[in-house]
Design a protein around this motif. Structure first.
Motif, short mmCIF file in Angstrom:
data_model
loop_
_atom_site.label_atom_id
_atom_site.label_comp_id
_atom_site.label_asym_id
_atom_site.label_seq_id
_atom_site.Cartn_x
_atom_site.Cartn_y
_atom_site.Cartn_z
N LEU A 32 0.82 -1.21 0.00
CA LEU A 32 0.00 0.00 0.00
C LEU A 32 0.86 1.27 0.00
CD1 LEU A 32 -2.79 -1.11 2.50
CD2 LEU A 32 -3.15 -0.43 0.12
N THR A 61 -8.27 2.05 0.68
CA THR A 61 -8.67 1.45 -0.61
C THR A 61 -9.20 2.49 -1.59
OG1 THR A 61 -10.92 1.01 0.19
CG2 THR A 61 -9.27 -0.73 0.50
N VAL A 82 -12.40 3.99 -5.97
CA VAL A 82 -11.66 2.87 -5.41
C VAL A 82 -10.39 2.65 -6.21
CG1 VAL A 82 -11.69 0.41 -4.84
CG2 VAL A 82 -13.79 1.78 -4.61
N GLY A 86 -6.92 -1.46 -4.05
CA GLY A 86 -8.02 -1.36 -3.08
C GLY A 86 -9.21 -2.19 -3.49
N ARG A 87 -9.43 -2.32 -4.80
CA ARG A 87 -10.56 -3.12 -5.29
C ARG A 87 -10.39 -4.58 -4.86
NH1 ARG A 87 -14.07 -0.98 -8.38
NH2 ARG A 87 -12.65 0.68 -9.01
N LEU A 89 -8.58 -5.62 -2.26
CA LEU A 89 -8.71 -5.67 -0.80
C LEU A 89 -10.17 -5.66 -0.37
CD1 LEU A 89 -5.86 -3.22 0.34
CD2 LEU A 89 -5.80 -5.71 0.25
N ARG A 90 -10.99 -4.88 -1.06
CA ARG A 90 -12.41 -4.79 -0.71
C ARG A 90 -13.15 -6.07 -1.09
NH1 ARG A 90 -14.09 0.62 0.28
NH2 ARG A 90 -16.22 0.06 -0.24
N ASN A 95 -9.33 -5.59 3.50
CA ASN A 95 -9.24 -4.21 3.98
C ASN A 95 -9.80 -4.05 5.39
OD1 ASN A 95 -11.92 -4.63 2.80
ND2 ASN A 95 -12.26 -2.45 3.11
#
Length: 222
Positions: A32, A61, A82, A86-87, A89-90, A95
């Motif tokens: 990150l 994210t 996003v 991050g996409r 992780l979500r 996340n």
């Protein structure tokens, strides 16, 4: 009786989880830092037990200024705010892992009503808010499991996202109150298992695991 032991159990489990997850958390933090906008964590204002505000810890994210862009704190399907990593992780719910530190601190439990932002909490029906606030919020809960496709529901609706979200929150509030009335150790275990199942297979039908939960309106099913 379980209510009195829930907090100590949560603390012990969160402590064990922190030790186990540390080898995963460190590489994610480095990734990150080197991608997106270089942010590792994101602190978000949430409504806690008895209405007390607290800062919920998540992996970053979205764009830094996302609450002031577009739909605010409501995330839509394929939301352009996003970030690419991050996409992932979500989608995998990774996340949410830093919230284990919120559990250690006592802000939230492992299982409970999902903590909402003040804006989203405002969508709950007034008569149900007090019941929801009696419990410590959780990393996961019946509302999170049933509405795992919340963004897809909003995306598929022909209604304005605010109107659609209002309907979702009304039903989600009913689910959280149902959880509060049926709170037990067995129910928490079922919800942890259900959470794992829907993460592994988003279309898994876990509603049959919970007898007596309020039925989801047909218009919200995707």
């Amino acid at each position: 009786m379980y209510k009195f032991f829930k907090r100590p159990i949560d603390f012990i489990l969160a402590l064990i989880a922190t030790v186990i997850l540390l080898p995963l958390l460190l590489p994610l933090m480095i990734t990150l830092r080197l991608t997106g906008e270089g942010e590792i964590f994101y602190l978000q204002h949430r409504v806690g037990k008895d209405g007390r505000p607290f800062e919920l810890l998540k992996f970053a994210t979205m764009l830094k200024n996302s609450p002031n862009i577009g739909s605010g704190t409501i995330t839509l399907q394929n939301d352009p705010r996003v970030l690419p990593f991050g996409r992932f992780l979500r989608k995998t719910k990774i996340n949410e892992l830093p919230q284990i530190f919120n559990v250690l601190k006592g802000d939230i439990a492992i299982v409970g009503p999902r903590p909402q932002t003040p804006e989203c909490f405002g969508y709950f029906p007034e008569d149900l808010k007090q019941e929801i606030m009696k419990l410590r919020p959780g990393i996961t809960g019946i509302g999170s499991v049933v509405f795992r496709d919340e963004e897809a529901i909003i995306g598929a609706s022909d209604k304005d996202y605010s109107e659609c979200y209002s309907e979702i929150m009304a039903h989600k509030a009913e689910l959280e109150v149902w959880y509060a009335k049926n709170l037990s150790f067995l129910l928490d275990i079922k919800l942890i298992i259900a959470t794992a199942l829907v993460i592994l297979h988003s279309k898994a039908d876990v509603s049959k695991m919970f007898k007596g939960i309020p039925d989801m309106p047909e218009s919200m099913k995707v």
